[in-house]
Design a protein around this motif. Sequence first.
Motif, PDB file in Angstrom:
ATOM      1  N   PHE A  33      79.497  66.482  32.082  1.00  9.37           N
ATOM      2  CA  PHE A  33      80.379  65.988  33.142  1.00  9.37           C
ATOM      3  C   PHE A  33      80.876  64.581  32.832  1.00  9.37           C
ATOM      4  O   PHE A  33      82.016  64.229  33.152  1.00  9.37           O
ATOM      5  N   ALA A  34      80.009  63.767  32.206  1.00  9.21           N
ATOM      6  CA  ALA A  34      80.416  62.407  31.855  1.00  9.21           C
ATOM      7  C   ALA A  34      81.470  62.409  30.757  1.00  9.21           C
ATOM      8  O   ALA A  34      82.277  61.460  30.656  1.00  9.21           O
ATOM      9  N   ALA A  35      81.489  63.434  29.929  1.00 11.55           N
ATOM     10  CA  ALA A  35      82.455  63.487  28.829  1.00 11.55           C
ATOM     11  C   ALA A  35      83.833  63.970  29.265  1.00 11.55           C
ATOM     12  O   ALA A  35      84.789  63.883  28.485  1.00 11.55           O
ATOM     13  N   ALA A  40      89.790  64.250  28.595  1.00  9.25           N
ATOM     14  CA  ALA A  40      91.127  64.251  29.192  1.00  9.25           C
ATOM     15  C   ALA A  40      92.002  63.118  28.656  1.00  9.25           C
ATOM     16  O   ALA A  40      93.182  63.035  28.999  1.00  9.25           O
ATOM     17  N   TRP A  41      91.454  62.247  27.823  1.00 14.01           N
ATOM     18  CA  TRP A  41      92.206  61.136  27.245  1.00 14.01           C
ATOM     19  C   TRP A  41      92.068  61.180  25.716  1.00 14.01           C
ATOM     20  O   TRP A  41      91.461  60.340  25.085  1.00 14.01           O
ATOM     21  N   PRO A  42      92.653  62.230  25.074  1.00 14.12           N
ATOM     22  CA  PRO A  42      92.444  62.411  23.629  1.00 14.12           C
ATOM     23  C   PRO A  42      93.107  61.336  22.782  1.00 14.12           C
ATOM     24  O   PRO A  42      92.732  61.117  21.618  1.00 14.12           O
ATOM     25  N   LEU A  52      83.676  55.002  27.494  1.00 17.20           N
ATOM     26  CA  LEU A  52      83.988  55.618  28.783  1.00 17.20           C
ATOM     27  C   LEU A  52      82.977  56.684  29.150  1.00 17.20           C
ATOM     28  O   LEU A  52      82.541  56.789  30.305  1.00 17.20           O
ATOM     29  N   THR A  53      82.566  57.474  28.173  1.00 17.81           N
ATOM     30  CA  THR A  53      81.569  58.520  28.432  1.00 17.81           C
ATOM     31  C   THR A  53      80.238  57.911  28.863  1.00 17.81           C
ATOM     32  O   THR A  53      79.594  58.364  29.814  1.00 17.81           O
ATOM     33  N   ALA A  58      76.361  56.671  33.081  1.00 17.23           N
ATOM     34  CA  ALA A  58      75.511  55.734  33.827  1.00 17.23           C
ATOM     35  C   ALA A  58      75.804  55.807  35.325  1.00 17.23           C
ATOM     36  O   ALA A  58      74.891  55.737  36.157  1.00 17.23           O
ATOM     37  N   VAL A  59      77.093  55.955  35.684  1.00 12.75           N
ATOM     38  CA  VAL A  59      77.441  56.058  37.103  1.00 12.75           C
ATOM     39  C   VAL A  59      76.839  57.316  37.717  1.00 12.75           C
ATOM     40  O   VAL A  59      76.288  57.295  38.834  1.00 12.75           O
ATOM     41  N   LEU A  60      76.915  58.443  37.009  1.00 13.08           N
ATOM     42  CA  LEU A  60      76.344  59.691  37.530  1.00 13.08           C
ATOM     43  C   LEU A  60      74.826  59.573  37.691  1.00 13.08           C
ATOM     44  O   LEU A  60      74.257  60.046  38.676  1.00 13.08           O
TER      45      LEU A  60
END
Length: 425
Positions: A33-35, A40-42, A52-53, A58-60
Amino acid sequence: MTRGFRPLLRGSTYAGALFAYCGALVSLPLLPFAALPALAWPSAPEGVRIALTVLVWAVLIGVLGLARTTRRVLIACARRMLGVPLPDPVAEPPRPTAPTRSTAPGSDRLRTPLWLLAHVALGWAGAQSAVLLVGAGLLLPGGWAGAEAGVSVRGWSLRPEHGWQSWAAALGCLLLAALLCLAVTGALRWLAPRLLGPSSAERLALAAERERALAERNRLAHELHDSIGHTLTAATIQAAVAGEVLGADPEAARAALRSIEESTRAALEDLDYVLGMLREEQTATAPPRSLADLPELLDRLRHAGAVVEPELAGDFTRVRGTPARAAYRILQEGLTNALRHGAGGPIRVTVTATPDALRLSVVNRTGSGGGSGGGGSATTAFPTSGHGLPGLTERVRLLHGEITAGPDGPDHWRLTARLPVRVPA
């Protein structure tokens, strides 16, 4: 020297490291889910997508730590795996009315997410390092991987040329792995009380609960002292009266014995009630005594041979709750001391109920010359040692009332109390 290696031989050291590594494994289901944002930003650079991942991951993990169930599970696991004494969290800690520097409302709520993040970070760092070190310790000896055995990580290589060097390097790697487990366990044990221990709000709630329990136990101790002390005093006097008149007046002796039976039965009910409260049981006994039980108390005194002169003014039966119970115990203690230490004669009992206060008074004789001057007879009339007068003073103080006890004229002793009450209309 041996003492320094002793922690490396304890199973708790490796249980704590295993706890950290399990935390890393448990976080793996959140990684897909973190990825998603990175996928979505290839067009973004690889380093940006990795960062970003990790940030979303960390937020999740932090959001997972906001659940109260997660905190309970983590506390139970930390107690078991780390051996840290952590109390269970309070069900609903009180919200502070005004935030302060040390008790900000959001700071306590963020402690569990911070613990989860630290737990997972230590778990991943420790697990990767431990796998590398243990693998090196197993592969470096030449007998396991041939003459060209070595370890290479990101351009760095370790290739001992001789057999003894391989074994020395292997033992060093295994020792470093053990030290790493010790460091990870020590870090978690240091963090657990600070992040999983009671928050400031929970500590306030626990302190309030302990204070409430202590106050309740003190109240029950006063109840038991007043009830049993009065009953034993009255029963002793009644038994003496029954023994004296048994031959001359059997009917009076039987009346005294009946009074002993009634007073001891009431004391047993009080004892059953107090023990039930101490055991936190639902007891079916009568509730604590109040002013409604005052006529029964006066009747028991009359059966004991005392002359009681009550003066009742106002509708005191409408006074309920704590003031009514405290008033009964004050009168009971005063009458008990009048029986125990008085010199006979009538005992005047005054109860006056007004819209804002309840006034109580017990006056008894102390014998000739026992009042004025505050001498020894005054002390025998109403002892200041023991639990009687201090217990009454504590009761009245908690109700913001007033109480006095002392000589009243040359041969009397007076106990007076004023309890602020609000009589219902």
